[in-house]
Write an enzyme that holds these catalytic residues in place. Structure first.
Site, mmCIF file in Angstrom:
data_model
loop_
_atom_site.group_PDB
_atom_site.id
_atom_site.type_symbol
_atom_site.label_atom_id
_atom_site.label_comp_id
_atom_site.label_asym_id
_atom_site.label_seq_id
_atom_site.Cartn_x
_atom_site.Cartn_y
_atom_site.Cartn_z
ATOM 1 C CD GLU A 105 48.674 24.816 -23.176
ATOM 2 O OE1 GLU A 105 49.399 25.757 -23.255
ATOM 3 O OE2 GLU A 105 49.233 23.509 -22.945
ATOM 4 C CG ASP A 155 53.063 17.036 -22.995
ATOM 5 O OD1 ASP A 155 54.135 17.304 -23.160
ATOM 6 O OD2 ASP A 155 52.141 17.077 -23.779
#
Length: 293
Positions: A105, A155
């Site tokens: 992330e 994602d």
């Protein structure tokens, strides 16, 4: 009552009543807002675009996780790119046979704020001992990583801002080099009717890299404008054709609890509307004309 008006499209959009602002800040990468809405519960937006809501996140997270996991059948290592809200991680950790999960992330603050204000998304998944969190640009990670993964899940945000790099050929090529033999890459690819370029561009890239590529779809109310498409890519064409009986047996044997996904939905999700198929075919023909000798 204050309204949040999404800024994804210039001439079309959606608005939410803001009942309470829980968090708002400019992080190192983007503007992060988390607020409460009577219909959708807690809502998170990045740079004016809704990313997830408590009410319907399960549709998105279940489809992007369980379709590749159950089709593959023998997943031990998973890589998640993005997914700072923790919903994807929650679904992946449901599989006891997985030994290692890496999540990359770019924005540490997204993870920290979602742990605090959207705890129902992750449900403690960040504390799973199999999980390794890496704060880094996903495109750089797949370019340099030494490990290989059976499933890679991208994602990402939409193809603007920090998420733009995750829709380029370079990123997909990096993912391929990180896949185990016969591994599967899946990515979110936007709402097909409103963001058709995302689908056709991705199709062109995947065709140059993988033996088998396609898209599957689901309708997620938060992502307005029709069905959301998810890219699928692998060098094992048989995985996309996993029969319904096998999907059902694995789903039952592994005891995966879901609210949206089931084997029948999985099987039917690869049937795409004609306008999507025609857009992909048109792009394919243009590609051949451009690059054929």
């Amino acid at each position: 009552m204050t309204k949040f008006v999404e800024t994804l499209y210039d001439s079309y959009g959606q608005a939410f009543h803001i009942d309470e602002v829980l968090f708002e800040n400019k992080t190192d990468h983007q503007h992060l807002l988390i607020f409460c809405n009577a219909k959708f519960g807690r809502v998170m937006s990045l740079d004016g675009i809704v990313q997830t809501t408590e009410k319907d996140e399960f549709v998105y997270h279940e489809m992007l996780t369980h379709v590749p996991m159950i089709a593959h059948g023998h997943v031990a290592k998973v890589l998640i790119i993005g997914g700072g809200d923790g919903g994807m991680l929650r679904e992946v950790t449901k599989y006891e046979q997985i030994t290692h999960i890496t999540q990359v992330e770019i924005d540490q603050q997204v993870i920290e704020m979602c742990k605090q204000y959207l705890p129902n998304h992750s449900q403690g998944a960040f504390d799973d001992p199999r999980v390794n969190i890496v704060i880094e640009d996903g495109c750089e990670f797949v370019k340099l990583a030494d490990d290989q993964y059976d499933v890679i899940i991208s994602d990402s945000t939409d193809s603007i801002g920090p998420g733009e790099a995750l829709f380029r050929h370079e990123f997909y090529a990096g993912c391929k080099r990180c896949l185990s033999p016969g591994g599967i890459l899946v990515t979110q690819n936007g709402v097909a009717y409103m963001q058709q370029d995302e689908v056709t561009t991705t199709a062109g890239y995947l065709k140059t890299l993988f033996d088998d590529w396609h898209f599957f779809a689901a309708a997620v109310p938060t992502y307005v404008g029709g069905i959301m498409t998810f890219a699928w890519a692998t060098d094992n064409p048989e995985l996309r054709r996993t029969d319904l009986g096998t999907l059902g047996n694995r789903f039952e044997a592994w005891g995966i609890k879901t609210r949206y996904y089931n084997p029948e939905v999985h099987y039917g999700a690869f049937a795409l509307p004609q306008y999507v198929l025609e857009a992909i075919e048109k792009r394919d023909n243009e590609y051949h004309k451009k690059f054929s000798p």
